[in-house]
Design a protein around this motif. Structure first.
Motif, PDB file in Angstrom:
ATOM      1  N   LEU A 136      -0.462  13.400  -8.522  1.00  0.00           N
ATOM      2  CA  LEU A 136       0.709  13.472  -9.393  1.00  0.00           C
ATOM      3  C   LEU A 136       0.337  13.946 -10.791  1.00  0.00           C
ATOM      4  CD1 LEU A 136       2.608  10.232  -8.294  1.00  0.00           C
ATOM      5  CD2 LEU A 136       3.445  12.580  -8.069  1.00  0.00           C
ATOM      6  N   TYR A 137      -0.769  13.465 -11.312  1.00  0.00           N
ATOM      7  CA  TYR A 137      -1.218  13.929 -12.632  1.00  0.00           C
ATOM      8  C   TYR A 137      -1.596  15.414 -12.582  1.00  0.00           C
ATOM      9  CZ  TYR A 137      -1.345   9.152 -14.462  1.00  0.00           C
ATOM     10  OH  TYR A 137      -1.007   7.894 -14.899  1.00  0.00           O
ATOM     11  N   MET A 138      -2.212  15.849 -11.490  1.00  0.00           N
ATOM     12  CA  MET A 138      -2.549  17.259 -11.336  1.00  0.00           C
ATOM     13  C   MET A 138      -1.280  18.102 -11.276  1.00  0.00           C
ATOM     14  SD  MET A 138      -4.858  19.087  -8.370  1.00  0.00           S
ATOM     15  CE  MET A 138      -3.643  18.800  -7.084  1.00  0.00           C
ATOM     16  N   LEU A 139      -0.290  17.607 -10.539  1.00  0.00           N
ATOM     17  CA  LEU A 139       0.990  18.306 -10.440  1.00  0.00           C
ATOM     18  C   LEU A 139       1.649  18.405 -11.814  1.00  0.00           C
ATOM     19  CD1 LEU A 139       2.419  19.408  -7.881  1.00  0.00           C
ATOM     20  CD2 LEU A 139       3.817  17.335  -7.889  1.00  0.00           C
ATOM     21  N   LEU A 140       1.568  17.347 -12.576  1.00  0.00           N
ATOM     22  CA  LEU A 140       2.143  17.323 -13.914  1.00  0.00           C
ATOM     23  C   LEU A 140       1.468  18.339 -14.830  1.00  0.00           C
ATOM     24  CD1 LEU A 140       4.062  15.944 -15.934  1.00  0.00           C
ATOM     25  CD2 LEU A 140       2.284  14.230 -16.336  1.00  0.00           C
ATOM     26  N   VAL A 200      -2.979   9.374  -4.589  1.00  0.00           N
ATOM     27  CA  VAL A 200      -1.646   9.864  -4.913  1.00  0.00           C
ATOM     28  C   VAL A 200      -1.457  10.015  -6.418  1.00  0.00           C
ATOM     29  CG1 VAL A 200       0.824   9.354  -4.785  1.00  0.00           C
ATOM     30  CG2 VAL A 200      -0.641   8.912  -2.815  1.00  0.00           C
ATOM     31  N   ASP A 201      -1.934   9.044  -7.204  1.00  0.00           N
ATOM     32  CA  ASP A 201      -1.733   9.140  -8.648  1.00  0.00           C
ATOM     33  C   ASP A 201      -2.480  10.331  -9.242  1.00  0.00           C
ATOM     34  OD1 ASP A 201      -4.179   7.997  -8.113  1.00  0.00           O
ATOM     35  OD2 ASP A 201      -4.112   6.587  -9.786  1.00  0.00           O
ATOM     36  N   VAL A 202      -3.667  10.627  -8.717  1.00  0.00           N
ATOM     37  CA  VAL A 202      -4.429  11.790  -9.196  1.00  0.00           C
ATOM     38  C   VAL A 202      -3.671  13.079  -8.876  1.00  0.00           C
ATOM     39  CG1 VAL A 202      -6.576  13.097  -8.985  1.00  0.00           C
ATOM     40  CG2 VAL A 202      -6.627  10.597  -8.977  1.00  0.00           C
ATOM     41  N   PHE A 256       0.816  -1.219   0.000  1.00  0.00           N
ATOM     42  CA  PHE A 256       0.000   0.000   0.000  1.00  0.00           C
ATOM     43  C   PHE A 256       0.849   1.267   0.000  1.00  0.00           C
ATOM     44  CE2 PHE A 256      -2.585  -3.264   2.189  1.00  0.00           C
ATOM     45  CZ  PHE A 256      -3.599  -3.363   1.260  1.00  0.00           C
ATOM     46  N   CYS A 257       2.098   1.151  -0.453  1.00  0.00           N
ATOM     47  CA  CYS A 257       2.963   2.329  -0.537  1.00  0.00           C
ATOM     48  C   CYS A 257       2.869   2.959  -1.929  1.00  0.00           C
ATOM     49  CB  CYS A 257       4.414   1.942  -0.245  1.00  0.00           C
ATOM     50  SG  CYS A 257       4.712   1.410   1.455  1.00  0.00           S
ATOM     51  N   GLY A 258       3.260   4.204  -2.019  1.00  0.00           N
ATOM     52  CA  GLY A 258       3.268   4.911  -3.297  1.00  0.00           C
ATOM     53  C   GLY A 258       1.876   5.145  -3.836  1.00  0.00           C
ATOM     54  N   VAL A 259       1.701   4.961  -5.156  1.00  0.00           N
ATOM     55  CA  VAL A 259       0.412   5.238  -5.792  1.00  0.00           C
ATOM     56  C   VAL A 259      -0.656   4.226  -5.396  1.00  0.00           C
ATOM     57  CG1 VAL A 259       1.416   6.421  -7.776  1.00  0.00           C
ATOM     58  CG2 VAL A 259       1.119   3.945  -7.842  1.00  0.00           C
ATOM     59  N   ASP A 260      -0.259   3.118  -4.757  1.00  0.00           N
ATOM     60  CA  ASP A 260      -1.235   2.103  -4.347  1.00  0.00           C
ATOM     61  C   ASP A 260      -1.816   2.369  -2.966  1.00  0.00           C
ATOM     62  OD1 ASP A 260      -0.926   0.589  -6.692  1.00  0.00           O
ATOM     63  OD2 ASP A 260       0.906  -0.332  -5.895  1.00  0.00           O
ATOM     64  N   SER A 261      -1.509   3.534  -2.392  1.00  0.00           N
ATOM     65  CA  SER A 261      -1.977   3.828  -1.037  1.00  0.00           C
ATOM     66  C   SER A 261      -3.447   4.232  -0.999  1.00  0.00           C
ATOM     67  CB  SER A 261      -1.136   4.960  -0.425  1.00  0.00           C
ATOM     68  OG  SER A 261      -1.300   6.150  -1.177  1.00  0.00           O
TER      69      SER A 261
END
Length: 473
Positions: free
Chosen positions: A412-416, A408-410, A176-181
């Protein structure tokens, strides 16, 4: 050492001391004051107050107090915040969070204004381009300011290290670390985030209060009050209506260049908010434990500090746009790695490499954006830097709110997306600036040569800059 360089060193060391305390304390809030979410609420109140301060207080404070004493007052607000953490409760922590937030925007705007004025005057004396000198000054400021992350985190790690915490991360936790959290159990459930014993907390806070007070004394005794000396129209400006001064931040938005710089200014808050709220929790703490967070942030602080100085010197040869593109490519690479990477304790160097590269990119955003504001808005410095702090704080608040509601992945995409938009708009601003350069202080000699001589004559006049504002007759 010349007078201008002395002033730059004084204010930069003041920031080093001040944010050794405040910066680290903000990062520790969620751990030190976790009961009922009080620490997170405190940070939210702080950044919300910064937004209000940027809109309504900053230009007025600088206009009536001057840069030096606005910096001093802002530092005092930071010390009050540290004192409020000795006995944290809703009744003490929330008011102190409001106070530090209200003082933060005037503190930074006054400092940026001060360096812009000083850099411009130094350029006049040395027959240099004002933007080159201003870039160098901001590089020195952020060299020392960014290093506060090293000393603050090192101090907290050494103090809290006397109360060792044992961490055991299982294979199930790592899933559950990283984008899988997203939607997973608390990633730090296997890691103790309880408050250290009061003796250690009081020791750390006592050190923080001490360095904060030392920063105030340094500025009060050794920093020259240059903005009062070099502004002949200062007294006439004091007669402007209060409402006119109050609305200066909003009037600044009529400038198209200011609007185009909103995304990159907000991005600074977003990327720093993501690093401190999401990278540390969902990557570092999840895989390695909370006790490693301080050391990763030290790596971030070291690279940010060193590259702030390097880029401040390098910009006169490479230009700002080259550095902006370098920062964008670096952080874009980090974002892609964070999207694809599965954090694991066996990959320890990667955690520090990402922190270091993030610090290098942040050094560009911090130094070059501040310098760009100083060059573009030379005649509206107070309002421009108030807008800088306003939109940076908006980025922080968005990052803080998103940490609760988005995966987290959302994020990161927003940050990008914001990163790409920011660089594109910066290219437009830089292109227009290259076609129609904004006149700097040194350009005054081609319009009214006598004014340059008057400025230099004033600068050569001795000044008693003790605890009362400097007065020249």
């Amino acid at each position: 050492m010349g007078r201008h360089m002395k002033n730059v060193v004084v204010v930069s060391f003041g920031f080093l001391l001040l944010f050794t305390a405040t910066g680290s304390l903000l990062n520790l809030q969620s751990s030190l004051n976790a009961d009922e979410g009080m620490g997170l609420a405190s940070n939210s109140v702080t950044f919300s107050s910064i937004i209000l301060s940027s809109m309504f207080i900053t230009p007025t404070a600088i206009r009536y107090l001057g840069c030096k004493w606005t910096i001093f007052a802002g530092m005092a607000c930071n010390v009050v915040y540290t004192v409020g953490n000795f006995y944290p409760s809703w009744a003490t922590l929330m008011p102190s969070s409001v106070i530090v937030g209200l003082g933060e925007s005037p503190l930074w705007a006054a400092t940026s204004t001060y360096l812009t004025i000083s850099g411009g005057l130094h350029a006049v004396q040395e027959n240099k381009k004002s933007q080159d000198v201003i870039n160098q000054y901001f590089g020195i400021l952020y060299l020392l300011y960014q290093s506060s992350a090293v000393w603050g985190n090192l101090l907290s790690s050494l103090v809290f290290g006397q109360d060792p915490i044992t961490v055991n991360s299982t294979g199930d936790d790592l899933l559950f670390c990283g984008v899988d959290s997203c939607g997973a159990p608390d990633v730090s459930s296997g890691n103790s985030t309880t408050r250290p014993n009061d003796r250690l907390v009081y020791t750390l806070l006592g050190c923080y209060v001490g360095v904060g007070v030392l920063a105030m004394l340094l500025v009060a005794v050794f920093l020259d009050n240059i903005d009062r000396k070099i502004t002949p129209e200062a007294k006439s400006q004091q007669t402007e209506t209060f409402c006119s001064t109050l609305l200066a931040t909003f009037r600044q938005l009529k400038d198209k260049r200011q609007v185009l710089l909103i995304p990159v200014t907000s991005y600074i808050g977003l990327e720093l908010g993501f690093l401190s709220a999401d990278y540390t929790k969902n990557y570092v703490t999840c895989a390695l434990g909370i006790h490693v967070v301080g050391y990763v942030m030290i790596c971030f602080g070291v690279t940010g500090s060193l590259f702030s100085y390097v880029f401040g010197r390098l910009s006169q040869y490479s230009g700002r746009m080259t550095l902006f593109i370098l920062a964008a490519v670096t952080q874009l690479s980090c974002i892609l790695v964070l999207l694809l990477w599965k954090p694991h304790p066996d990959q320890l160097p990667i955690f520090f490499v990402i922190g270091g590269l993030w610090g290098m990119a942040d050094a560009v955003w911090q130094t070059q954006t501040n310098a760009l504001y100083g060059v573009l808005f030379h005649s509206q410095k107070e309002a421009a830097f108030a807008n800088y702090r306003l939109w940076e704080s908006v980025g922080y608040v968005i990052a803080f709110v998103c940490s609760f509601f988005l995966c987290v992945d959302v994020k990161l995409y927003m940050l990008l997306a914001v990163l790409l938009l920011s660089v594109s708009l910066c290219c437009i601003v830089e292109y227009e600036e290259s076609k129609n350069p904004t006149p700097g202080i040194e350009d005054a000699k081609s319009v009214v040569p006598e004014e340059k001589n008057n400025v230099l004559e004033i600068l050569e006049t001795p000044c008693d800059c003790s605890f009362s504002p400097c007065q020249h007759t």
